[in-house]
Every structure is written in structure tokens, then in C-alpha cells.
Write an enzyme that holds these catalytic residues in place. Structure first.
Site, PDB file in Angstrom:
ATOM      1  N   ASP A  32     -18.484 -17.878  21.414  1.00  0.00           N
ATOM      2  CA  ASP A  32     -18.815 -19.130  20.734  1.00  0.00           C
ATOM      3  C   ASP A  32     -18.938 -20.203  21.815  1.00  0.00           C
ATOM      4  OD1 ASP A  32     -18.546 -21.642  19.263  1.00  0.00           O
ATOM      5  OD2 ASP A  32     -17.875 -20.408  17.584  1.00  0.00           O
ATOM      6  N   ILE A  33     -20.036 -20.945  21.828  1.00  0.00           N
ATOM      7  CA  ILE A  33     -20.229 -21.960  22.879  1.00  0.00           C
ATOM      8  C   ILE A  33     -19.344 -23.183  22.657  1.00  0.00           C
ATOM      9  CG2 ILE A  33     -22.535 -21.193  23.536  1.00  0.00           C
ATOM     10  CD1 ILE A  33     -23.639 -23.637  21.973  1.00  0.00           C
ATOM     11  N   HIS A  96     -20.901 -13.617  10.062  1.00  0.00           N
ATOM     12  CA  HIS A  96     -20.327 -13.569  11.391  1.00  0.00           C
ATOM     13  C   HIS A  96     -18.807 -13.613  11.298  1.00  0.00           C
ATOM     14  CE1 HIS A  96     -21.168 -17.798  10.442  1.00  0.00           C
ATOM     15  NE2 HIS A  96     -20.237 -18.165  11.310  1.00  0.00           N
ATOM     16  N   HIS A  98     -15.356 -14.403  13.314  1.00  0.00           N
ATOM     17  CA  HIS A  98     -14.763 -15.109  14.446  1.00  0.00           C
ATOM     18  C   HIS A  98     -13.541 -14.334  14.912  1.00  0.00           C
ATOM     19  CE1 HIS A  98     -16.758 -19.136  13.843  1.00  0.00           C
ATOM     20  NE2 HIS A  98     -16.913 -18.623  12.627  1.00  0.00           N
TER      21      HIS A  98
END
Length: 132
Positions: A32-33, A96, A98
């Protein structure tokens, strides 16, 4: 009328770069950016599905199998007590998972800095450390 590609589909298709740590023919895992903690990873099925519960059973099982594998790898590599798994489904209309390295329960409450400029140097270094 064809819907627009999500940011994750663009990453999967190579149209947008990502700090990848794992890829096979069914899933992609990348950092994750805007990490909640260092090593925050997203595991994404390559088949675009908006809601987790709408996934085919085999695809769901495979996604969770790979998330488990990557979560264990993150835990061992970063030497964290836990790796949290969160599926919330907002933000991007593409399933998605995490995977968030956790040192304590407060880490899950940390806000992501979505407006800050990503540190791509640090992300590249972390991706190299976590690559499978």
C-alpha cells in the site's frame, strides 16, 4: 456500456507501477503506498469482483490461502507479533485484502496519510525485503 477499470485492474495490467511482493496467475500482492504501518500489503484477485461475498468459492479460498501465506511471511520477515487482516471494501470497487503488520492493537487504529507523498524509495526497499 463497459465500466472503467479500477486502479487495481490498472496495476494488474501493468498500466500503473506497484511495489509488488508476490504474483501468480490468480492474485497480486503489493505494498500500500499509504501504509498504516510499514509493510502494509494488499492482496488482490486478478479477476475484478467488487464484493468479497460475490467471489466464486474457489477464488475466495485461493485468495485467503495466499493472504495466509503472505501474512506469515510478513510476520517472520518483519518480526512483528501479529499481522492483521482487514477486508473493508470501500475506496476501490475491487476485492482486496489488507495485511497490516501489528506491534499492538493501536496499530489498527492508525490513520493512513492518504494525502502525503508516498516514499517510493522506502517502499521499494520494503518490497525487496518482503518479495516471495
Amino acid at each position: 456500456m463497459k465500466s472503467e477499470k479500477s486502479i487495481f485492474t490498472k496495476i494488474i495490467d501493468g498500466e500503473i507501477p506497484a511495489h509488488k511482493i508476490y504474483e501468480d496467475d490468480r492474485v497480486l500482492a503489493f505494498l500500500d503506498i499509504h501504509p498504516q504501518t510499514e509493510g502494509h500489503t494488499l492482496v488482490v484477485p486478478k479477476t475484478p469482483v467488487d464484493h468479497l461475498w460475490d467471489m466464486e468459492d474457489g477464488d475466495y479460498s485461493y485468495l485467503m490461502h495466499i493472504a495466509k501465506r503472505i501474512g506469515g511471511h510478513i510476520k517472520g520477515t518483519l518480526h512483528v507479533p501479529r499481522v492483521g487482516l482487514v477486508v473493508e471494501g470501500f475506496g476501490v470497487p475491487h476485492v482486496h485484502v489488507h495485511l497490516i503488520p501489528l506491534y499492538n492493537s493501536e496499530d489498527l487504529k492508525k490513520p493512513q496519510d492518504l494525502l502525503g507523498e508516498p516514499d517510493h524509495g522506502a517502499l521499494a526497499q520494503m518490497a525487496s525485503s518482503l518479495a516471495l
